[in-house]
Design a protein around this motif. Sequence first.
Motif, short mmCIF file in Angstrom:
data_model
loop_
_atom_site.label_atom_id
_atom_site.label_comp_id
_atom_site.label_asym_id
_atom_site.label_seq_id
_atom_site.Cartn_x
_atom_site.Cartn_y
_atom_site.Cartn_z
N THR A 35 -2.11 6.41 -2.77
CA THR A 35 -3.09 5.53 -2.12
C THR A 35 -4.45 6.17 -2.36
O THR A 35 -4.54 7.22 -3.00
CB THR A 35 -2.84 5.39 -0.60
OG1 THR A 35 -3.25 6.59 0.06
CG2 THR A 35 -1.38 5.12 -0.30
N HIS A 69 2.19 -0.17 5.97
CA HIS A 69 1.21 -0.58 4.97
C HIS A 69 1.46 -2.03 4.56
O HIS A 69 2.60 -2.42 4.27
CB HIS A 69 1.29 0.31 3.74
CG HIS A 69 0.81 1.72 3.99
ND1 HIS A 69 1.40 2.55 4.92
CD2 HIS A 69 -0.19 2.45 3.43
CE1 HIS A 69 0.77 3.72 4.93
NE2 HIS A 69 -0.19 3.69 4.04
N THR A 100 -6.72 2.68 9.59
CA THR A 100 -5.47 2.25 10.23
C THR A 100 -5.80 1.76 11.63
O THR A 100 -6.56 2.40 12.36
CB THR A 100 -4.46 3.40 10.31
OG1 THR A 100 -4.07 3.77 8.99
CG2 THR A 100 -3.23 3.02 11.11
#
Length: 504
Positions: A35, A69, A100
């Motif tokens: 990521t 995710h 997040t």
Amino acid sequence: MNTSYITINEAAVDDSKIEAAGTLLKEGRLVAFPTETVYGLGANALDEEAAAKIYSAKGRPSDNPLIVHIADWDALGLIVKEIPPQARLLADRFWPGPLTMIFQKNERVPYGTTGGLETVAVRMPSNRIAQKLIRAGGGYIAAPSANTSGRPSPTQASHVLDDLDGKIDMIIDGGPVSIGLESTIVDLSEGVPTILRPGYITKEMLEEVLGHVEVDQAIIRSDSDIVPKAPGMKYKHYAPKADLVIVEGKSSMVVAKINELVQMKQAHGLRAGVICTEESFPSYEGGVVRTVGSRQDEESIAKHLFAVLREFDDLEVDCIYSESFEAPGLGQAIMNRLLKAAAHQVVKIDHKGVSKLNRIIFVSNSGTISGPMAEGLTKEKLKGKEIDVISRGLVVLFPEPINQKAEAVMISNGIRMDGYRSAQLTKEDLGDACLILTRTEKQKKTVLEAYPEQKQVYTLCEFTGEEDTPNPYGGELADYGRCFEQIERMVDRMIERLSMERSI
């Protein structure tokens, strides 16, 4: 297990390789992937058995929640009870990206993914490999960092291979990550938006969108009893194999102190590492010195921190000293990771160059009488001070509560030790900013034989100039009372001395 290793270029993603990896995820298997923050270890987030494999492969505590995710905004509404208005505002600004958000989960998300919580952490990564893999794998991928639990997070595929080869099904090598620190976590599940883990998206950036944002105190405290609502809140994280200590204060004094500490370690035949910046690098005189970047470029420090921590493992150092990187912006996130890696071991240097203590350890044999008495008294008298006070035993076969008569005496003096359990003294308890006080000369000798590099080890008597009282074990309640009174006098003298020496 044979771990397959494939390479994918983010600029030109090979869809056939992505489909193969997605199939593994749909089958309940584990795939590590890049990521923009760090490499993640992915499994189907809606499959409780698949999520359990993540905990097993990482050696991760099962109450440490996983991040789900997603690749599309519409996917969010299918796994949460409601989407607060703040979430849409933040998503418009920061998704896809290193943010997040925590929501109240619905029944589709198993407790095995959330660590038993009613909330779920969700993020939408910007890395193109990650986005395509999430879609190919079913749309919901639970993915903590792809490392052995507690180790520095992986910022390149080789780090994943070092930790998880033979434990997972596939590693996707997408090259080095662009950020190097995990995502910022903000809790939207109740009341005021609250940061549970700092990251690339700073408090100031969030407040530009939402107004007031709070910061959870668990980010900067070393408490072990908190319920982890987000990854990294409770357990020691990001740690290299060697003991890590942060040295904090004026730059020139920090360099001088680290040079002194390195010299001391070398005198004991130990190999010391140093984490510094480009600006201070020329001032170090010994040890294995590595720079993480420039203080003029916080992003360079964030990007290289975990890689440098891992490099010290390869260099087989016995201990590591790091400069402090507290600063606005990313500085909070960098220090959060360093403090976790160091288990909050910090040497604080005041304006006169004096080391500040950050821990006092009272050591006895069983850790059930004099140790907890001294611990409770000192905590009460040092309220408001940034110093950790604990007691440890040298012969603790299993955790025990405080002796009943000792507890009765403490309660009668207004001090409670609810939930106290004795614990064995270990290397993890120690550090250069630590004062160890034993009850007897024999105990002091035992500590020094086991940990010869420890500088500040004394008996309570020699440190305070007070005489001791006999061990009250097996005696009457009055004997325990006399012991308590003498320990209180010793604690008072100890605090007086430490205050004069500017150690607290």
